[in-house]
Design a protein around this motif. Structure first.
Motif, PDB file in Angstrom:
ATOM      1  N   TYR A   4     -65.019  13.917 146.135  1.00  0.00           N
ATOM      2  CA  TYR A   4     -64.897  14.453 144.584  1.00  0.00           C
ATOM      3  C   TYR A   4     -65.513  15.651 144.648  1.00  0.00           C
ATOM      4  CZ  TYR A   4     -63.244   9.634 143.410  1.00  0.00           C
ATOM      5  OH  TYR A   4     -62.764   8.515 143.258  1.00  0.00           O
TER       6      TYR A   4
ATOM      7  N   GLY B 203     -72.346  -2.578 144.795  1.00  0.00           N
ATOM      8  CA  GLY B 203     -72.938  -2.183 143.389  1.00  0.00           C
ATOM      9  C   GLY B 203     -72.244  -1.150 142.713  1.00  0.00           C
ATOM     10  N   ASN B 204     -72.591  -0.875 141.670  1.00  0.00           N
ATOM     11  CA  ASN B 204     -72.147   0.257 140.713  1.00  0.00           C
ATOM     12  C   ASN B 204     -72.227   1.612 141.532  1.00  0.00           C
ATOM     13  OD1 ASN B 204     -73.537  -1.436 138.268  1.00  0.00           O
ATOM     14  ND2 ASN B 204     -71.501  -0.659 138.131  1.00  0.00           N
ATOM     15  N   GLY B 205     -70.957   2.143 141.594  1.00  0.00           N
ATOM     16  CA  GLY B 205     -71.111   3.597 142.254  1.00  0.00           C
ATOM     17  C   GLY B 205     -70.787   3.500 143.711  1.00  0.00           C
ATOM     18  N   ALA B 206     -70.789   2.360 144.268  1.00  0.00           N
ATOM     19  CA  ALA B 206     -70.381   2.310 145.657  1.00  0.00           C
ATOM     20  C   ALA B 206     -69.417   2.863 146.397  1.00  0.00           C
ATOM     21  CB  ALA B 206     -70.703   0.756 146.221  1.00  0.00           C
ATOM     22  N   GLY B 207     -68.294   2.834 145.458  1.00  0.00           N
ATOM     23  CA  GLY B 207     -67.087   3.314 146.091  1.00  0.00           C
ATOM     24  C   GLY B 207     -65.906   2.675 146.044  1.00  0.00           C
ATOM     25  N   LYS B 208     -66.091   1.413 145.357  1.00  0.00           N
ATOM     26  CA  LYS B 208     -65.138   0.354 145.428  1.00  0.00           C
ATOM     27  C   LYS B 208     -63.925   0.742 144.860  1.00  0.00           C
ATOM     28  CE  LYS B 208     -67.771  -2.719 143.177  1.00  0.00           C
ATOM     29  NZ  LYS B 208     -68.711  -1.721 142.808  1.00  0.00           N
ATOM     30  N   SER B 209     -63.941   1.305 143.639  1.00  0.00           N
ATOM     31  CA  SER B 209     -62.447   1.654 142.931  1.00  0.00           C
ATOM     32  C   SER B 209     -62.140   2.727 143.596  1.00  0.00           C
ATOM     33  CB  SER B 209     -63.004   1.990 141.395  1.00  0.00           C
ATOM     34  OG  SER B 209     -63.320   1.182 140.855  1.00  0.00           O
ATOM     35  N   THR B 210     -62.840   3.723 144.214  1.00  0.00           N
ATOM     36  CA  THR B 210     -62.428   4.949 145.045  1.00  0.00           C
ATOM     37  C   THR B 210     -61.402   4.400 146.223  1.00  0.00           C
ATOM     38  OG1 THR B 210     -64.351   6.208 144.313  1.00  0.00           O
ATOM     39  CG2 THR B 210     -63.049   7.054 146.360  1.00  0.00           C
TER      40      THR B 210
ATOM     41  N   GLU C 235     -59.043  -1.685 137.246  1.00  0.00           N
ATOM     42  CA  GLU C 235     -60.530  -1.607 136.695  1.00  0.00           C
ATOM     43  C   GLU C 235     -60.216  -1.496 135.173  1.00  0.00           C
ATOM     44  OE1 GLU C 235     -63.181   1.027 138.063  1.00  0.00           O
ATOM     45  OE2 GLU C 235     -64.943  -0.294 137.723  1.00  0.00           O
TER      46      GLU C 235
ATOM     47  N   GLU D 157     -62.060  -5.610 139.953  1.00  0.00           N
ATOM     48  CA  GLU D 157     -63.519  -6.170 139.256  1.00  0.00           C
ATOM     49  C   GLU D 157     -62.616  -7.273 138.151  1.00  0.00           C
ATOM     50  OE1 GLU D 157     -66.988  -4.607 138.309  1.00  0.00           O
ATOM     51  OE2 GLU D 157     -66.821  -3.255 139.958  1.00  0.00           O
TER      52      GLU D 157
HETATM   53  N1  LIG Z   1     -63.058  11.589 139.398  1.00  0.00           N
HETATM   54  C1  LIG Z   1     -64.359  11.678 139.741  1.00  0.00           C
HETATM   55  N2  LIG Z   1     -64.969  12.708 139.717  1.00  0.00           N
HETATM   56  C2  LIG Z   1     -66.243  12.923 140.325  1.00  0.00           C
HETATM   57  N3  LIG Z   1     -66.925  11.836 140.770  1.00  0.00           N
HETATM   58  C3  LIG Z   1     -66.283  10.527 140.884  1.00  0.00           C
HETATM   59  C4  LIG Z   1     -64.938  10.119 140.158  1.00  0.00           C
HETATM   60  N4  LIG Z   1     -64.669   9.165 140.358  1.00  0.00           N
HETATM   61  C5  LIG Z   1     -65.772   8.606 140.999  1.00  0.00           C
HETATM   62  N5  LIG Z   1     -66.608   9.369 141.078  1.00  0.00           N
HETATM   63  C6  LIG Z   1     -68.094   9.024 142.068  1.00  0.00           C
HETATM   64  O1  LIG Z   1     -67.531   8.410 142.936  1.00  0.00           O
HETATM   65  C7  LIG Z   1     -68.689   7.521 143.317  1.00  0.00           C
HETATM   66  C8  LIG Z   1     -67.935   6.141 143.502  1.00  0.00           C
HETATM   67  O2  LIG Z   1     -67.249   5.601 142.289  1.00  0.00           O
HETATM   68  P1  LIG Z   1     -66.465   4.371 142.136  1.00  0.00           P
HETATM   69  O3  LIG Z   1     -65.645   4.274 140.778  1.00  0.00           O
HETATM   70  O4  LIG Z   1     -65.554   4.254 143.125  1.00  0.00           O
HETATM   71  O5  LIG Z   1     -67.632   3.335 142.055  1.00  0.00           O
HETATM   72  P2  LIG Z   1     -67.523   1.793 142.156  1.00  0.00           P
HETATM   73  O6  LIG Z   1     -67.799   1.061 143.397  1.00  0.00           O
HETATM   74  O7  LIG Z   1     -66.222   1.347 141.677  1.00  0.00           O
HETATM   75  O8  LIG Z   1     -68.511   1.243 140.829  1.00  0.00           O
HETATM   76  P3  LIG Z   1     -68.395   0.247 139.933  1.00  0.00           P
HETATM   77  O9  LIG Z   1     -68.640  -0.942 140.184  1.00  0.00           O
HETATM   78  O10 LIG Z   1     -69.225   0.858 138.592  1.00  0.00           O
HETATM   79  O11 LIG Z   1     -66.918   0.288 139.185  1.00  0.00           O
HETATM   80  C9  LIG Z   1     -69.911   7.270 142.126  1.00  0.00           C
HETATM   81  O12 LIG Z   1     -70.748   8.017 142.418  1.00  0.00           O
HETATM   82  C10 LIG Z   1     -68.827   8.013 141.034  1.00  0.00           C
HETATM   83  O13 LIG Z   1     -69.666   8.743 139.995  1.00  0.00           O
END
Ligand SMILES: Nc1ncnc2c1ncn2[C@@H]1O[C@H](COP(=O)(O)OP(=O)(O)OP(=O)(O)O)[C@@H](O)[C@H]1O
Ligand SMILES: [Mg+2]
Length: 238
Positions: free
Chosen positions: A12, A36-43, A84, A164
């Protein structure tokens, strides 16, 4: 393998959200992705579906590269998504949300099959049948999650990605969601299950991966991970 992710990098801007991530899901498997939160799962889920660009690496679906394909094309190949936050069409009724789930198939001239599938869906989710005309936005959180799963199933996916599904729900509803996932598995479905509820996810899945700061830090059978000390400390609160 139905889904193969090989060494993908996602950025990103300048921030590297996924670092050389590799993961696979075989037909009929439930694979959990915990972290955990922000690990990158949704990405990672968005990367598979085509919602974010991959700077490097490959993604295969049934052996064919989908790395650079558009979202609609990837879904049409047979990937179902429970995103999500559910992302229902809230002003629309339960039945219209379900019909929209079959949208890609309807364009494939399988309209006659949709009514039959709806009957199957209502057997799995009787609560949705009772609320067929109710707008999705007025359902309870648990009912909305059931609808999001049901909508994905209406696309008759070869594999389902769930982001999730249990988050924000009361414990009793969480158990119901996992019962549905178990039932889907027994019916032969293939699921990549993203969860913060590591305990339930590991007890429901065959194999699992741990994602930390954009990297896979651990992988193994669900049983191995349930017994792993670092997993127990970090994700199971033991
Ligand atoms: N559109 C975006 N632009 C910039 N940074 C992003 C964007 N989407 C996600 N991020 C960042 O990428 C990292 C991974 O985010 P992601 O949503 O994949 O985490 P996650 O594991 O799904 O967390 P959660 O459990 O809170 O849903 C985080 O640091 C987030 O801030
Ligand atoms: Mg997420």
């Amino acid at each position: 393998m139905i889904i193969e992710v090989k060494n993908i990098d996602v950025f990103y801007g300048n921030i590297r959200a996924l670092k050389k991530v590799s993961l696979s899901v075989d037909r009929g498997e439930i694979v959990a992705l915990i972290g955990g939160n922000g690990a990158g799962k949704s990405t990672l889920m968005k990367a598979i579906v085509g919602l974010v660009q991959k700077r490097s690496g490959t993604i295969l679906f049934e052996g064919r590269p989908i790395t650079a394909k558009a979202v609609a094309e990837i879904m049409r190949l047979g990937l179902g998504v429970v995103p999500e936050g559910r992302r229902l069409f809230k002003p629309l009724s339960v039945i219209d949300n379900l019909r929209l789930g079959a949208y890609l198939r309807i364009t494939n001239r399988q309209r006659h099959q949709v009514q039959k599938d709806l009957e199957g869906i209502f057997r799995l989710f009787p609560v949705l049948k009772e609320r067929i005309r109710q707008s999705a936005g007025t359902l309870s959180g648990g009912e909305q999650q059931m609808l999001a799963i049901a909508r994905a199933l209406m696309g008759q996916p070869k594999a389902i990605l769930m982001d999730e599904p249990s988050t924000g729900l009361a414990p009793i509803i969480v158990r119901e969601i996992f019962q549905v996932i178990n039932r889907l598995k027994s019916e032969g479905n293939t699921i990549l299950l993203i969860e913060q509820n590591a305990s339930m996810a590991l007890r429901t899945s065959d194999r699992a991966y741990v994602l930390e700061s954009g990297q896979i830090s651990l992988e193994g059978t669900a049983k191995e991970l349930l017994e792993d000390d670092s997993v127990r400390r970090a994700y199971l609160g033991v």
